[in-house]
Design an enzyme around this catalytic site. Structure first.
Site, PDB file in Angstrom:
ATOM      1  N   GLY A 248      16.360  32.508  58.604  1.00 22.20           N
ATOM      2  CA  GLY A 248      16.561  33.070  59.934  1.00 22.20           C
ATOM      3  C   GLY A 248      16.029  34.476  60.139  1.00 22.20           C
ATOM      4  CD  GLU A 290      18.118  27.362  53.397  1.00 21.69           C
ATOM      5  OE1 GLU A 290      17.996  26.593  52.433  1.00 21.69           O
ATOM      6  OE2 GLU A 290      18.882  27.147  54.354  1.00 21.69           O
ATOM      7  N   PRO A 291      13.940  31.490  53.870  1.00 24.44           N
ATOM      8  CG  PRO A 291      12.471  33.204  53.258  1.00 24.44           C
ATOM      9  CD  PRO A 291      13.652  32.416  52.754  1.00 24.44           C
ATOM     10  N   GLY A 292      11.885  30.573  56.669  1.00 20.91           N
ATOM     11  CA  GLY A 292      10.779  29.720  57.098  1.00 20.91           C
ATOM     12  C   GLY A 292       9.836  30.534  57.970  1.00 20.91           C
ATOM     13  NE  ARG A 330       9.074  29.231  68.509  1.00 20.74           N
ATOM     14  CZ  ARG A 330       9.232  30.481  68.904  1.00 20.74           C
ATOM     15  NH1 ARG A 330       8.209  31.182  69.354  1.00 20.74           N
ATOM     16  NH2 ARG A 330      10.410  31.048  68.859  1.00 20.74           N
ATOM     17  CB  CYS A 361       0.101  16.096  83.790  1.00 22.44           C
ATOM     18  SG  CYS A 361      -1.642  15.798  83.915  1.00 22.44           S
ATOM     19  CD  GLU A 362       6.442  19.729  82.340  1.00 26.99           C
ATOM     20  OE1 GLU A 362       6.701  18.512  82.416  1.00 26.99           O
ATOM     21  OE2 GLU A 362       7.139  20.616  82.866  1.00 26.99           O
ATOM     22  CE1 TYR A 390      11.113  25.936  62.617  1.00 25.11           C
ATOM     23  CE2 TYR A 390      10.805  28.309  62.718  1.00 25.11           C
ATOM     24  CZ  TYR A 390      11.420  27.211  62.170  1.00 25.11           C
ATOM     25  OH  TYR A 390      12.340  27.379  61.167  1.00 25.11           O
TER      26      TYR A 390
HETATM   27  C1  LIG Z   1      15.780  26.462  60.300  1.00 29.20           C
HETATM   28  C2  LIG Z   1      16.494  26.727  59.057  1.00 29.20           C
HETATM   29  C3  LIG Z   1      15.994  27.642  58.136  1.00 29.20           C
HETATM   30  C4  LIG Z   1      14.776  28.477  58.406  1.00 29.20           C
HETATM   31  O1  LIG Z   1      14.972  29.310  59.496  1.00 29.20           O
HETATM   32  P1  LIG Z   1      13.858  30.388  59.882  1.00 29.20           P
HETATM   33  O2  LIG Z   1      14.362  30.977  61.152  1.00 29.20           O
HETATM   34  O3  LIG Z   1      12.585  29.644  60.068  1.00 29.20           O
HETATM   35  O4  LIG Z   1      13.780  31.350  58.745  1.00 29.20           O
HETATM   36  C5  LIG Z   1      16.660  27.783  56.940  1.00 29.20           C
HETATM   37  N1  LIG Z   1      17.774  27.058  56.665  1.00 29.20           N
HETATM   38  C6  LIG Z   1      18.283  26.178  57.543  1.00 29.20           C
HETATM   39  C7  LIG Z   1      19.497  25.411  57.173  1.00 29.20           C
HETATM   40  C8  LIG Z   1      17.684  25.984  58.757  1.00 29.20           C
HETATM   41  O5  LIG Z   1      18.202  25.122  59.625  1.00 29.20           O
END
Ligand SMILES: *Cc1c(COP(=O)(O)O)cnc(C)c1O
Length: 442
Positions: A248, A290-292, A330, A361-362, A390
């Site tokens: 997050g 766990e960053p994404g 997004r 078309c939106e 994303y």
């Molecule tokens: C979405 C999510 C993440 C990654 O979140 P980011 O905002 O992309 O860092 C990590 N853990 C869980 C459980 C999630 O649902």
């Protein structure tokens, strides 16, 4: 537009990513095109490692694949020593296709299907993050059937709710994810797990939100989880070996966003967790995050070709590009804000404010409302920055638009890591009106 990593303006005023000019990328690969600065992704992962290493705690880092999940990205994340957090059979399959060691993969999800859990068990993944009571029974049954065992974390909902740079620490959190901390559900789950020796509980997991700009919410979560750890230790004699605080961490979509640097964020989180566990006199478990988004967002830029224009003096000027909500939903989904430039002449002065529309078309198919640019003309390359998270992972074939290609740039090399879809790909699973007929059993 903010220039990240190895993005820069070349001598001719053109946007370059690594050793590649935007116009050369367009010529070689076409548009729309997702371009990733590979070294910048690697640096982002390394900055988490460095931040954790500097604190001296035992830790493991994971990459939340859902932000951008392809074979090449899974390989890259493993090369940089990140576990892979997958949330579906499809993401697990991608990780396995990438040839990664399944011991470094773990699975999330609030409704993992029997097939997905079976796939995870058979592949021998490292952990499952258990989300609910149904899953405990289902996992136990499948493990019995497969004569296997599984390490698990328990997903706890700690009552911390983060909306960008604000958080609410409520006693109860209305969320579809995890076991609520305050209703006794965690105790019930642990009671139930004790009945299944094939399931080994390693610790807890919490994820408090996304696009978070500082450590405050994580501090509250860590302290609540330390209290939980103390309670469970006293009551059951179980001591967590892993404390996963989720992902997050925020990124800078525009100059208005100011997340604190990763080293300060991680330091703040680690200090808070260490202090909380010390307060309860229990050893700090191995920390996981766990960053994404923060691994891939800023490393990604989408290139489009400018097409039509609609001018309404005193109202608005729309400039349309050859992509839109199909490659970046997004804005349509969250009202997300992005910055952009005319990549082939990024040094030209801004002369007008326009809104960037997609080609679907939106009416909601917009990429940016009100951006100042040099006058865009057909054939110009529009670059939208910070699209690495994303975007591809949420892309769709609405209007039967084919998905763009994905390219990783590193120095003078650009590698095609996802090929451009064709109209034939989009039709691949269609059957004619007379095809594949099944008759009911009556
Ligand atoms: C979405 C999510 C993440 C990654 O979140 P980011 O905002 O992309 O860092 C990590 N853990 C869980 C459980 C999630 O649902």
């Amino acid at each position: 537009m903010i220039l990240y990593g190895n993005s820069a303006l070349c001598a001719n005023g053109e946007l370059c990513i690594g050793g590649w000019r935007a116009s050369d990328l367009k010529e070689q690969f076409g548009t729309p095109l997702y371009v990733y600065d590979e070294d910048y992704i690697r640096t982002s992962i390394q900055s988490y490692h460095n931040a954790f290493a500097a604190t001296g705690v035992d830790y493991a880092l994971a990459y939340a694949c859902k932000a951008f999940c392809t074979v090449a990205m899974c390989q890259l994340a493993r090369e940089e020593n990140a576990w892979l957090d997958v949330v579906s059979g499809g993401e697990l399959h991608t990780a396995l296709q990438a040839g990664v060691d399944p011991a470094f993969v773990y699975m999330h999800g609030n409704n993992k299907s029997p097939d997905e859990l079976l796939y995870a068990i058979k592949a021998g993944i490292g952990m499952v993050v258990i989300d609910n009571f149904y899953e405990i029974e289902l996992l136990a049954e499948l493990l019995e059937q497969e004569n296997a065992t599984m390490d698990v974390l328990l997903r706890v909902s700690p009552g911390v709710d983060v909306h960008t740079h604000e958080f609410i620490a409520t006693g109860r959190q209305d969320s579809k994810f995890g076991f609520d901390l305050y209703s006794g559900h965690v105790d019930l789950a642990i009671d139930r797990l004790a009945a299944f020796p094939r399931i080994q509980l390693l610790g807890v997991h919490s994820h408090i939100g996304s696009q978070i700009f500082d450590a405050d919410g994580f501090r509250v979560a860590a302290s609540r989880l330390a209290s939980l750890a103390a309670h469970l230790g006293r009551r059951y004699g179980v001591w967590f070996r892993i404390l996963n605080l989720g992902g997050g961490m925020g990124v800078r979509y525009t100059s208005d966003d100011s997340p604190i640097p990763v080293n300060r964020l991680v330091e703040g989180i680690v200090q808070a967790a260490a202090a909380s566990f010390q307060e309860y006199g229990i050893p700090l478990p191995k920390l996981m995050m766990e960053p994404g988004r923060s691994i891939v967002a800023q490393a990604g830029t989408t290139l489009y070709t400018v097409g039509s224009r609609k001018e309404m003096p005193g109202v608005r000027t729309y400039v349309a590009v050859d992509g839109g909500m199909t490659d970046n939903p997004r804005l349509a989904l969250y009202g997300a804000k992005y910055e952009a430039c005319i990549a082939n002449r990024a040094n030209d002065p801004d002369v007008e404010t326009v809104s960037i529309a997609g080609k679907c078309c939106e009416s909601g198919d917009m990429l940016i409302w009100d951006v100042s640019l040099p006058k865009p003309v057909p054939g110009d390359i529009l670059a939208v920055s910070c699209t690495g998270a994303y975007n591809y992972s949420m892309a769709s074939n609405y209007n039967r638009v084919a998905k763009p290609a994905v390219v990783f740039v590193r120095g003078s090399e650009a590698r095609l890591v996802v090929e451009r879809e064709t109209a034939a790909d989009v039709c691949r699973l269609d059957r004619s009106l007379s095809g594949l007929t099944f008759t009911s059993r009556g």
